[in-house]
Design a protein around this motif. Sequence first.
Motif, PDB file in Angstrom:
ATOM      1  N   GLU A 260      78.678  65.413  -8.053  1.00  0.00           N
ATOM      2  CA  GLU A 260      77.995  64.124  -7.950  1.00  0.00           C
ATOM      3  C   GLU A 260      78.827  63.116  -7.169  1.00  0.00           C
ATOM      4  O   GLU A 260      78.286  62.330  -6.380  1.00  0.00           O
ATOM      5  CB  GLU A 260      77.693  63.596  -9.357  1.00  0.00           C
ATOM      6  CG  GLU A 260      76.633  64.381 -10.095  1.00  0.00           C
ATOM      7  CD  GLU A 260      76.406  63.854 -11.500  1.00  0.00           C
ATOM      8  OE1 GLU A 260      77.195  62.971 -11.911  1.00  0.00           O
ATOM      9  OE2 GLU A 260      75.464  64.316 -12.171  1.00  0.00           O
ATOM     10  N   GLN A 261      80.146  63.168  -7.372  1.00  0.00           N
ATOM     11  CA  GLN A 261      81.019  62.263  -6.628  1.00  0.00           C
ATOM     12  C   GLN A 261      81.007  62.595  -5.140  1.00  0.00           C
ATOM     13  O   GLN A 261      80.984  61.693  -4.283  1.00  0.00           O
ATOM     14  CB  GLN A 261      82.447  62.357  -7.178  1.00  0.00           C
ATOM     15  CG  GLN A 261      83.425  61.382  -6.547  1.00  0.00           C
ATOM     16  CD  GLN A 261      83.063  59.932  -6.823  1.00  0.00           C
ATOM     17  OE1 GLN A 261      82.549  59.618  -7.901  1.00  0.00           O
ATOM     18  NE2 GLN A 261      83.290  59.065  -5.849  1.00  0.00           N
ATOM     19  N   GLU A 262      81.002  63.895  -4.818  1.00  0.00           N
ATOM     20  CA  GLU A 262      80.944  64.300  -3.414  1.00  0.00           C
ATOM     21  C   GLU A 262      79.625  63.879  -2.770  1.00  0.00           C
ATOM     22  O   GLU A 262      79.602  63.401  -1.620  1.00  0.00           O
ATOM     23  CB  GLU A 262      81.131  65.812  -3.307  1.00  0.00           C
ATOM     24  CG  GLU A 262      82.548  66.279  -3.642  1.00  0.00           C
ATOM     25  CD  GLU A 262      82.677  67.790  -3.599  1.00  0.00           C
ATOM     26  OE1 GLU A 262      81.631  68.449  -3.405  1.00  0.00           O
ATOM     27  OE2 GLU A 262      83.808  68.295  -3.747  1.00  0.00           O
ATOM     28  N   ASP A 265      79.787  60.237  -2.136  1.00  0.00           N
ATOM     29  CA  ASP A 265      80.618  59.925  -0.971  1.00  0.00           C
ATOM     30  C   ASP A 265      79.903  60.239   0.331  1.00  0.00           C
ATOM     31  O   ASP A 265      79.986  59.474   1.306  1.00  0.00           O
ATOM     32  CB  ASP A 265      81.938  60.710  -1.057  1.00  0.00           C
ATOM     33  CG  ASP A 265      82.791  60.266  -2.229  1.00  0.00           C
ATOM     34  OD1 ASP A 265      82.564  59.142  -2.732  1.00  0.00           O
ATOM     35  OD2 ASP A 265      83.677  61.048  -2.663  1.00  0.00           O
ATOM     36  N   ILE A 266      79.194  61.386   0.350  1.00  0.00           N
ATOM     37  CA  ILE A 266      78.439  61.748   1.562  1.00  0.00           C
ATOM     38  C   ILE A 266      77.338  60.730   1.843  1.00  0.00           C
ATOM     39  O   ILE A 266      77.129  60.303   2.997  1.00  0.00           O
ATOM     40  CB  ILE A 266      77.853  63.167   1.411  1.00  0.00           C
ATOM     41  CG1 ILE A 266      78.984  64.203   1.370  1.00  0.00           C
ATOM     42  CG2 ILE A 266      76.886  63.480   2.547  1.00  0.00           C
ATOM     43  CD1 ILE A 266      78.504  65.606   1.052  1.00  0.00           C
ATOM     44  N   THR A 269      78.894  57.603   3.167  1.00  0.00           N
ATOM     45  CA  THR A 269      79.344  57.771   4.556  1.00  0.00           C
ATOM     46  C   THR A 269      78.175  57.711   5.522  1.00  0.00           C
ATOM     47  O   THR A 269      78.239  57.069   6.582  1.00  0.00           O
ATOM     48  CB  THR A 269      80.085  59.113   4.693  1.00  0.00           C
ATOM     49  OG1 THR A 269      81.183  59.144   3.782  1.00  0.00           O
ATOM     50  CG2 THR A 269      80.611  59.296   6.112  1.00  0.00           C
ATOM     51  N   ARG A 270      77.070  58.395   5.190  1.00  0.00           N
ATOM     52  CA  ARG A 270      75.900  58.361   6.060  1.00  0.00           C
ATOM     53  C   ARG A 270      75.287  56.971   6.143  1.00  0.00           C
ATOM     54  O   ARG A 270      74.806  56.543   7.212  1.00  0.00           O
ATOM     55  CB  ARG A 270      74.864  59.360   5.551  1.00  0.00           C
ATOM     56  CG  ARG A 270      75.277  60.810   5.760  1.00  0.00           C
ATOM     57  CD  ARG A 270      74.201  61.752   5.250  1.00  0.00           C
ATOM     58  NE  ARG A 270      74.590  63.153   5.473  1.00  0.00           N
ATOM     59  CZ  ARG A 270      73.827  64.182   5.111  1.00  0.00           C
ATOM     60  NH1 ARG A 270      72.649  63.966   4.490  1.00  0.00           N
ATOM     61  NH2 ARG A 270      74.235  65.412   5.365  1.00  0.00           N
ATOM     62  N   SER A 271      75.317  56.263   5.035  1.00  0.00           N
ATOM     63  CA  SER A 271      74.772  54.903   5.065  1.00  0.00           C
ATOM     64  C   SER A 271      75.608  54.011   5.978  1.00  0.00           C
ATOM     65  O   SER A 271      75.072  53.187   6.751  1.00  0.00           O
ATOM     66  CB  SER A 271      74.742  54.327   3.647  1.00  0.00           C
ATOM     67  OG  SER A 271      73.897  55.094   2.819  1.00  0.00           O
ATOM     68  N   LYS A 272      76.944  54.173   5.931  1.00  0.00           N
ATOM     69  CA  LYS A 272      77.792  53.379   6.804  1.00  0.00           C
ATOM     70  C   LYS A 272      77.564  53.752   8.270  1.00  0.00           C
ATOM     71  O   LYS A 272      77.558  52.878   9.146  1.00  0.00           O
ATOM     72  CB  LYS A 272      79.256  53.610   6.434  1.00  0.00           C
ATOM     73  CG  LYS A 272      79.639  52.985   5.102  1.00  0.00           C
ATOM     74  CD  LYS A 272      81.107  53.248   4.773  1.00  0.00           C
ATOM     75  CE  LYS A 272      81.470  52.622   3.440  1.00  0.00           C
ATOM     76  NZ  LYS A 272      82.901  52.890   3.079  1.00  0.00           N
ATOM     77  N   GLU A 273      77.386  55.065   8.540  1.00  0.00           N
ATOM     78  CA  GLU A 273      77.143  55.505   9.909  1.00  0.00           C
ATOM     79  C   GLU A 273      75.827  54.924  10.441  1.00  0.00           C
ATOM     80  O   GLU A 273      75.733  54.491  11.592  1.00  0.00           O
ATOM     81  CB  GLU A 273      77.124  57.031   9.986  1.00  0.00           C
ATOM     82  CG  GLU A 273      78.500  57.663   9.756  1.00  0.00           C
ATOM     83  CD  GLU A 273      78.433  59.166   9.742  1.00  0.00           C
ATOM     84  OE1 GLU A 273      77.293  59.708   9.800  1.00  0.00           O
ATOM     85  OE2 GLU A 273      79.500  59.822   9.676  1.00  0.00           O
TER      86      GLU A 273
END
Length: 279
Positions: A260-262, A265-266, A269-273
Amino acid sequence: MLQLCCFSLHGFSGCFECCIKCLGGIPYASLIATILLYAGVALFCGCGHEALSGTVNILQTYFEMTRTAGDVIDVFTMIDIFKYVIYGVAAAFFVYGILLMVEGFFTTGAIKDLYGDFKITTCGRCVSAWFIMLTYIFMLAWLGVTAFTSLPVYMYFNLWTICRNATLVDGTNLCLDLRQYGIVTIGEEKKVCTTSESFIKMCDSNELNMTFHLFIVALAGAGAAVIAMVHYLMVLSANWAYVKDACRMQKYEDIKSKEEQELHDIHSTRSKERLNAYT
């Protein structure tokens, strides 16, 4: 521990909750098995010691047996060895009962606090498995002790039966020869018959009756110790299975939390991208 825990909180409600929590952590199954073990060992050691002392008096008084001079191992030397063995058994199982109680508290705490700060270690499971193997060996040993204790009960029962038959039937000449029980060698003739004065005194004395019943109680104590060992085996096996299942559940929760943590994080990361691409 219970009083300290209760007095450390203020108010009746907090004290009641703390008491319930402390009582919930007591391994009652291990406690019952420990009480049964201590009772059985106490009966076996106490009554067995007194019965052996009574046997020595009976052999010396009514069978006119004396200790062999020198380093020859005779029946009296064997009885002294059995007494020392009884002392060792009493001390060893007193400590072993405490260790099993500590293991019960450990296992109960491990199951109760699985999702808390407490972590079940591989060493804890190995300790539980070691206690299972050791308890199984002790159970077999107590079975042997029970079988061995039944021998003097059988001998005294024969002697008690001869005394009873001699009282009921007049004119009978029954004899008890110690050679048939291996107490003396074949070359020695140590026997008493119903027509002898020493046999009559032995049957009329309370020492024979007391020693016979002490051996019976010692046999019952050995049987109680066997039942306690079986009870311990059931408790330890159940605790080990609970700890094993709890450990699997803990590993599953750790893996699930990591995944769930991974994923989080993914997703972050995609939201920031996407936000950077839009900007």
